[in-house]
Design an enzyme around this catalytic site. Structure first.
Site, short mmCIF file in Angstrom:
data_model
loop_
_atom_site.label_atom_id
_atom_site.label_comp_id
_atom_site.label_asym_id
_atom_site.label_seq_id
_atom_site.Cartn_x
_atom_site.Cartn_y
_atom_site.Cartn_z
N CYS A 97 14.23 21.12 -36.18
CA CYS A 97 15.42 20.48 -35.62
C CYS A 97 15.38 20.45 -34.08
CB CYS A 97 16.67 21.16 -36.17
SG CYS A 97 18.13 20.15 -35.95
N HIS A 184 16.18 21.49 -42.15
CA HIS A 184 16.14 22.96 -42.06
C HIS A 184 15.49 23.59 -43.29
CE1 HIS A 184 18.51 23.55 -38.39
NE2 HIS A 184 19.05 22.38 -38.72
N GLU A 186 14.69 26.56 -43.73
CA GLU A 186 15.08 27.96 -43.93
C GLU A 186 16.34 28.12 -44.77
OE1 GLU A 186 15.28 26.14 -41.27
OE2 GLU A 186 16.93 26.68 -39.92
#
Ligand code: XMP
Length: 526
Positions: A97, A184, A186
Site C-alpha cells: 500500500c 493488504h 496481512e
C-alpha cells in the site's frame, strides 16, 4: 532475549536470529499483523520505524524487507520518507500500500489520489502466475483494499503481476526482487495473504523456517544462564501469563536463585491472591513472597475519580511497594519483567506509535535499586508467549488466563473507589465468571468482566423501592486486544447473570450489556 539497561536500551542484541525479515513501519495500524504473519511462517520478523537509519534496520542482516502501509499520502505535508539508501540493498523488498506508493514515487512512477477511497474486498486477477510470490495461487483470488492514493504508472522496469477492477496495478515487480502490492496481504480478509507473505519469505528471501517455541526456549535459557550466571534475580509476578512465562523461563535457567514478588494491591478479583499463590506454587516452583499493600493503595486512591490519575497512582505506588520489598532480597542483581513485543510497540520503542489512548502500566524500576532488567519475552507476541508457556509445561489454567489490567479494578469502578464498591464488583465479577464457565465459554471469549458504572437507578424488589448502581457486563472477542468485537452472548447467560447479580449484590439494581466494539470503544472502560 534482550537484557536492557534501566533506560530501556538494549545492552545486547546477540539473540537476533539470523534468518529474519525487517518490517519498516510507516504508521499503519496493520504493521504488527505483518510481523505476526511472517512469524506464523516460522521466520523471525522485527518492526523498525521509518525514522531509524538504514544501518540499524540492516544491522543483523535481514534476508528481506517489508514496507508497511500508512494513512499518509506521498503528496501530503511531510509524508513519512524512505530510510536512506534502502532501495539500494540487494535483498528482496515487498512494499504494501503506502510502501508501494512511496517506492513508486521514489523510482520514477506516478501515484495519484483516487476520487473515492477504495475500501473493502476486491477480486484480483493474477497476470503472472509464474512469479514466486504467487506460487501455488489460482488465477483469481479475493484481496482487501484500503487506500486513497493509487499507482497510476509503475516505475520503469516494473511489470504487472496482478490487477483488480479498481487498481490496474494491484501488484507489480521488477527484476531486482522488489514486489509492490496495493492490497493488504496481512489482514485476514485477503484470502491467500498468508500464503503470499509465506512465499515472499521462504521463496524469495530464502529464509529457513526455524522460529519455533522450542528453538526460542533453548536459545533464551542459554542466554539467561550466561547473563545472570550465579546472580540472584527477582521477578514481579502478577499471575498473568506474561510474568508467569517470563519467570518460568528464568527459573529454568537459574532455578531457585529467582525470587518472585507478588504485590496485593487490594484491586484484584475475588480470591485472586490465593488462586495465584496456589497455582504458581503448584506449577512454577518459584519461591513467592506475597505482600498485602491494599490499605496503602486505597489511601492513595481516596477521592480520586479521573481515570488517568488512578492509573498513575496505582503505577507509582506499585513501584514504591515493589522497591521496598525487593530491597529485602539479599544480593539481588537482576529484575525479571514480562514485557512483550506489543508493549514495546505501544511505548514507541519499536515501530511507530499512534496517539496515546491510555497509559498502560508497566513497572519501571528506579535507578536506586541498581538492578539490571531482564525481559525474556521482549520479542514475542501474546500468542507466541502462550505457545512458549505450553512448551514449558505450564497448565492451561495459567497459560490461557485472560488479561487483567495493572491498575486492576480501579479502572473498572467508575468514580471514587471504596472497600464496599470493590467488594460489590468482586462478587458481581465472580458471578459473571461462574456463568460463563458453566456454559463452557471461558476459552471462547477472550476477555470478560463487570464494570461498576457510578450511575444510580431506581428498582423494585418485592414491594420495596431500591436505589442502587448500574453494573455493565463486558465480553469481547479479539485476536490481539488492539481491536475487538463484543461477544454475542446467549440471552440465557445474560438473563441468569443479570438475575443473580441483582439478587446477590444488594448495591446493584440493574445490569446492562456493553455492545461497543474496539474501536471506537476500548476494552476497559477507563
Ligand atoms: P484497552 O482498554 O486499552 O485494553 O482496550 C486493551 C487490553 O489491555 C489491558 N489493559 C492493561 N493491561 N496494564 C496492563 O497490563 C494496563 O494498564 C492496562 N490497561 C488495559 C486490557 O485489560 C485489555 O486486555
Amino acid at each position: 532475549m534482550v537484557p536492557i539497561d534501566k533506560a530501556g536500551q538494549s545492552i545486547s542484541d546477540r539473540s537476533a536470529p539470523r534468518d529474519y525479515i525487517a518490517v519498516v513501519d510507516f504508521g499503519s495500524q496493520y504493521t504488527p499483523l505483518i510481523a505476526r504473519r511472517i512469524r506464523e511462517a516460522e521466520v523471525y520478523s522485527e518492526i523498525f520505524s521509518y525514522l531509524e537509519p538504514t544501518s540499524s534496520i540492516i544491522q543483523n542482516d535481514p534476508r528481506g524487507i517489508i514496507l508497511s502501509g500508512s494513512d499518509a499520502s506521498v503528496y501530503g505535508d511531510s509524508p513519512p520518507h524512505l530510510p536512506e539508501s534502502l532501495l539500494e540493498l540487494e535483498i528482496p523488498i515487498l512494499g504494501i500500500c503506502y510502501g508501494m506508493q512511496i517506492i513508486t514515487d521514489a523510482l520514477g512512477g506516478a501515484v495519484a489520489p483516487s476520487k473515492t477511497r477504495e475500501y473493502g474486498p476486491a477480486t484480483m486477477e493474477i497476470a503472472d502466475l509464474s512469479h514466486p510470490i504467487f506460487a501455488g495461487f489460482p488465477e483469481t483470488t479475493r484481496v482487501w483494499m484500503s487506500h486513497g492514493d493509487r499507482v497510476v504508472l509503475p516505475p520503469p522496469g516494473f511489470e504487472q503481476l496482478a490487477r483488480t477492477e479498481g487498481s490496474e496495478w494491484a501488484a507489480v515487480a521488477n527484476e531486482n526482487d522488489i514486489v509492490l502490492v496495493q492490497f493488504h496481504p496481512e489482514v485476514k480478509h485477503t484470502q491467500l495473504g498468508h500464503a503470499m507473505l509465506r512465499n515472499f519469505v521462504l521463496n524469495m528471501c530464502d529464509c529457513k523456517p526455524s522460529w519455533t517455541p522450542t528453538s526460542f526456549i533453548e536459545q533464551t535459557v542459554r542466554e539467561i544462564d550466561s547473563i545472570v550466571g550465579n546472580g540472584v534475580a527477582i521477578a514481579g509476578i502478577s499471575g498473568g501469563v506474561d510474568s508467569t512465562v517470563a519467570s518460568a523461563l528464568v527459573h529454568r535457567a537459574i532455578g531457585n536463585k529467582l525470587q518472585g514478588i507478588f504485590v496485593d494491591t487490594g484491586l484484584l478479583r475475588a480470591n485472586e491472591v490465593s488462586n495465584v499463590e496456589e497455582s504458581l506454587s503448584k506449577h512454577l516452583e518459584v519461591p513467592l513472597l506475597v505482600h498485602d499493600a491494599s490499605d496503602r493503595f486505597l489511601n492513595h486512591l481516596n477521592g480520586v475519580t479521573d481515570p488517568e490519575t488512578k492509573r498513575k497512582i496505582v503505577g507509582e505506588e506499585f513501584i514504591n511497594v515493589f522497591v521496598q520489598e525487593a530491597a529485602k532480597i539479599d544480593r539481588a542483581e537482576f529484575f525479571v519483567q514480562g514485557t512483550i513485543y506489543p508493549d514495546t510497540i505501544e511505548s514507541g520503542s519499536a515501530g511507530l506509535n499512534s496517539a496515546k489512548i491510555k497509559t498502560h502500566h508497566n513497572t519501571h524500576i528506579p535507578d536506586t535499586l541498581n538492578l539490571q532488567v531482564v525481559e525474556p519475552l521482549r520479542r514475542l507476541f501474546k500468542d507466541e508467549v502462550r505457545q512458549v508457556g505450553l512448551e514449558l509445561g505450564l497448565p492451561d489454567e495459567l497459560v490461557w488466563r485472560q488479561p487483567f489490567p495493572g491498575p486492576g479494578l480501579a479502572v473498572r469502578i467508575i468514580g471514587q473507589l471504596s472497600r464496599d464498591r470493590i467488594r460489590s464488583l468482586q462478587i458481581a465479577d465472580a458471578i459473571f465468571d461462574e456463568e460463563i464457565r458453566s456454559e463452557g465459554l471461558d476459552r471462547v471469549i477472550n476477555q470478560y468482566f463487570v464494570v461498576l458504572t457510578n450511575i444510580k437507578t431506581v428498582g423494585v424488589m418485592g414491594d420495596a423501592r431500591t436505589y442502587g448502581e448500574v453494573a455493565a457486563l463486558r465480553a469481547v472477542i479479539t485476536e490481539d486486544f488492539m481491536t475487538a468485537d463484543w461477544h454475542r452472548l446467549p440471552y440465557e447467560v445474560l438473563a441468569r447473570t443479570s438475575s443473580r447479580i441483582v439478587n446477590e449484590v444488594p448495591q446493584i439494581t440493574r445490569v446492562v450489556y456493553d455492545i461497543t466494539p474496539k474501536p471506537p470503544g476500548t476494552i476497559e472502560w477507563e
